[in-house]
Design a protein around this motif. Sequence first.
Motif, PDB file in Angstrom:
ATOM      1  N   ARG A 192     -13.680   1.636  -2.978  1.00  0.00           N
ATOM      2  CA  ARG A 192     -12.982   2.682  -2.215  1.00  0.00           C
ATOM      3  C   ARG A 192     -12.927   2.259  -0.742  1.00  0.00           C
ATOM      4  O   ARG A 192     -13.938   1.892  -0.156  1.00  0.00           O
ATOM      5  CB  ARG A 192     -13.709   4.014  -2.357  1.00  0.00           C
TER       6      ARG A 192
ATOM      7  N   VAL B 153      -4.168  -2.304  -6.341  1.00  0.00           N
ATOM      8  CA  VAL B 153      -4.408  -1.036  -5.638  1.00  0.00           C
ATOM      9  C   VAL B 153      -4.127   0.112  -6.585  1.00  0.00           C
ATOM     10  O   VAL B 153      -3.133   0.111  -7.304  1.00  0.00           O
ATOM     11  CB  VAL B 153      -3.517  -0.928  -4.381  1.00  0.00           C
TER      12      VAL B 153
ATOM     13  N   GLU C  89      -7.606   7.271   1.981  1.00  0.00           N
ATOM     14  CA  GLU C  89      -8.478   6.419   1.188  1.00  0.00           C
ATOM     15  C   GLU C  89      -7.739   5.962  -0.057  1.00  0.00           C
ATOM     16  O   GLU C  89      -6.866   6.673  -0.569  1.00  0.00           O
ATOM     17  CB  GLU C  89      -9.749   7.161   0.782  1.00  0.00           C
ATOM     18  N   LEU C  90      -8.075   4.758  -0.510  1.00  0.00           N
ATOM     19  CA  LEU C  90      -7.516   4.240  -1.750  1.00  0.00           C
ATOM     20  C   LEU C  90      -8.560   3.383  -2.450  1.00  0.00           C
ATOM     21  O   LEU C  90      -9.581   3.045  -1.872  1.00  0.00           O
ATOM     22  CB  LEU C  90      -6.234   3.440  -1.495  1.00  0.00           C
ATOM     23  N   TRP C  91      -8.286   3.075  -3.701  1.00  0.00           N
ATOM     24  CA  TRP C  91      -9.152   2.190  -4.480  1.00  0.00           C
ATOM     25  C   TRP C  91      -8.457   0.841  -4.594  1.00  0.00           C
ATOM     26  O   TRP C  91      -7.268   0.776  -4.899  1.00  0.00           O
ATOM     27  CB  TRP C  91      -9.394   2.765  -5.877  1.00  0.00           C
ATOM     28  N   ARG C  92      -9.211  -0.258  -4.298  1.00  0.00           N
ATOM     29  CA  ARG C  92      -8.659  -1.604  -4.383  1.00  0.00           C
ATOM     30  C   ARG C  92      -9.648  -2.505  -5.114  1.00  0.00           C
ATOM     31  O   ARG C  92     -10.849  -2.431  -4.908  1.00  0.00           O
ATOM     32  CB  ARG C  92      -8.404  -2.174  -2.989  1.00  0.00           C
TER      33      ARG C  92
ATOM     34  N   LEU D 150       0.837  -1.190   0.000  1.00  0.00           N
ATOM     35  CA  LEU D 150       0.000   0.000   0.000  1.00  0.00           C
ATOM     36  C   LEU D 150       0.872   1.240   0.000  1.00  0.00           C
ATOM     37  O   LEU D 150       1.943   1.252   0.609  1.00  0.00           O
ATOM     38  CB  LEU D 150      -0.919   0.006   1.228  1.00  0.00           C
TER      39      LEU D 150
END
Length: 78
Positions: A53, A77, A67-70, A4
């Motif tokens: 998200r 990721v 926050e991240l998109w996976r 990450l």
Amino acid sequence: MLRLRCPWCGERDETEFRYGGQPVTYPADPAALTDAEWAEVLFVRDNPCGWWRERWVHAAGCRRWFELWRNTETDEVA
């Protein structure tokens, strides 16, 4: 293992982070909700297949939330 990217510390192993779940939008007038509606807000989350998200905290680093998109199928990721 996931890798990450913390916006402040850079890329790290997943073991340094803690999952925070789906971002939640709380109601503007909480007193107007019934118990059943509150249960929906607090406990019910989506379970998508694909891009999603998420919130994470860098627990073993800067301790900041981000926050991240996976992708839940491939663990990719973005």
